[in-house]
Design an enzyme around this catalytic site. Structure first.
Site, PDB file in Angstrom:
ATOM      1  CG  ASN A   7      -1.741   1.226   1.391  1.00  0.00           C
ATOM      2  OD1 ASN A   7      -1.877   1.996   0.443  1.00  0.00           O
ATOM      3  ND2 ASN A   7      -2.328   1.421   2.569  1.00  0.00           N
ATOM      4  CE  LYS A   9      -0.074   3.541   4.762  1.00  0.00           C
ATOM      5  NZ  LYS A   9      -0.083   3.746   6.200  1.00  0.00           N
ATOM      6  CG  HIS A  87      -6.023   2.108   5.434  1.00  0.00           C
ATOM      7  ND1 HIS A  87      -5.569   3.035   6.340  1.00  0.00           N
ATOM      8  CD2 HIS A  87      -4.997   1.246   5.233  1.00  0.00           C
ATOM      9  CE1 HIS A  87      -4.314   2.742   6.659  1.00  0.00           C
ATOM     10  NE2 HIS A  87      -3.947   1.662   6.002  1.00  0.00           N
ATOM     11  CD  GLU A  89      -3.103   5.700   6.687  1.00  0.00           C
ATOM     12  OE1 GLU A  89      -3.212   5.744   5.456  1.00  0.00           O
ATOM     13  OE2 GLU A  89      -2.099   5.226   7.274  1.00  0.00           O
ATOM     14  CD  GLU A 159      -3.799  -2.501   7.734  1.00  0.00           C
ATOM     15  OE1 GLU A 159      -2.688  -2.782   7.285  1.00  0.00           O
ATOM     16  OE2 GLU A 159      -4.364  -1.427   7.491  1.00  0.00           O
ATOM     17  N   GLY A 165       2.322   2.216  10.984  1.00  0.00           N
ATOM     18  CA  GLY A 165       3.324   3.271  10.848  1.00  0.00           C
ATOM     19  C   GLY A 165       4.060   3.625  12.129  1.00  0.00           C
ATOM     20  CB  SER A 201       4.928  -1.631  12.216  1.00  0.00           C
ATOM     21  OG  SER A 201       4.540  -0.292  12.421  1.00  0.00           O
ATOM     22  N   GLY A 222       2.606  -1.101   4.369  1.00  0.00           N
ATOM     23  CA  GLY A 222       2.670   0.296   3.945  1.00  0.00           C
ATOM     24  C   GLY A 222       4.116   0.734   3.777  1.00  0.00           C
ATOM     25  N   GLY A 223       4.664   1.357   4.811  1.00  0.00           N
ATOM     26  CA  GLY A 223       5.998   1.966   4.756  1.00  0.00           C
ATOM     27  C   GLY A 223       7.087   1.080   4.164  1.00  0.00           C
TER      28      GLY A 223
END
Ligand code: PEP
Length: 240
Positions: A7, A9, A87, A89, A159, A165, A201, A222-223
């Site tokens: 992802n 983002k 999600h 966010e 999640e 994150g 994470s 993600g990251g």
């Protein structure tokens, strides 16, 4: 075979993504079914690859007046086969509700796009023992009026919001317990087994530990999916 979803983002631009795609095309791991979800303007760039194309969002209507949104039909047109919905966010920063998520899932299923439904609790909700209530609300809201067959076509991503994150992850035991709670909630509604991913994470340092988790269908990342070389290193650690 693990389902692994990147992802991006609202990160990366064309210059980086061209090299990202070319490098990823050279990667093969028969143990992984890989999905890449770039930012919407770059979906086109990721067509015709040896991995699946995912979207980070879909509009909740079939078509028409919804400025700035993209329909499931349009996503299908671009070769999208997976789409993230719900999600945290989008729930917290854009006020996306369970009812909206439910509509989005229905639109995606009509187009035969696999929804990846994100659910998870805040740290406060976990500490105060509300985790089951939160997950139940999110699941039942998202699956409202869906048949068992339709629900079985959805992939879940557990999640925990406090892990996204932050570099902090639950213990394997906590993840296993939560997955089993999710299955218990669903058993009341459907007797089917869903694919459940973990997200929050995931990185090169913890992937070997996470790989020990039982009943885990894969990861939403993600990251750690943003830098292509370390992303490939991480992918190489999965399913070994
Ligand atoms: C996510 O946003 O879905 C996610 C899992 O992010 P990260 O891997 O950066 O925690």
């Amino acid at each position: 075979m693990k389902l692994v979803v990147a992802n991006h983002k609202m990160n990366l631009t064309k210059e980086t993504l061209v090299n990202y795609k070319e490098t990823l095309l050279t990667f093969t791991n028969p143990e992984i079914n890989l999905v890449v979800c770039p930012s919407l303007p770059y979906l086109d760039l990721f067509q015709n690859a040896n991995f699946a194309l995912g979207s980070q969002n879909v509009g909740m209507l079939e078509k028409g007046s919804l400025t700035g949104e993209v329909s499931a039909t349009q996503l299908k047109d671009l070769g999208v086969s997976y789409c993230i919905v719900g999600h945290s966010e989008r729930r917290t920063k854009l006020n996306e509700t369970d009812a909206m998520i439910n509509q989005k899932i229905k639109e995606l299923l009509k187009q035969d796009i696999t929804p990846i439904l994100c659910i998870g609790e805040t740290q406060d909700e976990r500490s105060s023992g509300e985790i089951t209530t939160v997950l139940e609300k999110e699941l039942l809201g998202a699956f409202k009026d869906l048949t068992s067959d339709e629900i079985s076509r959805v992939v879940l991503a557990y999640e925990p919001i406090w892990a996204i994150g932050t570099g902090i992850t639950p213990t394997n035991q906590e993840i296993e317990e939560t997955i089993s709670q999710i299955r218990n909630i669903l058993n009341k509604q459907v007797s089917l087994s869903l694919r459940i991913l973990y997200g929050g994470s995931v990185n090169l340092q913890n992937i070997t530990t996470l790989e020990q988790i039982k009943d885990l269908a894969g990861y939403l990342v993600g990251g750690s999916s943003l830098e292509i070389n370390s992303w490939i290193q991480l992918l190489e650690q999965i399913g070994r």
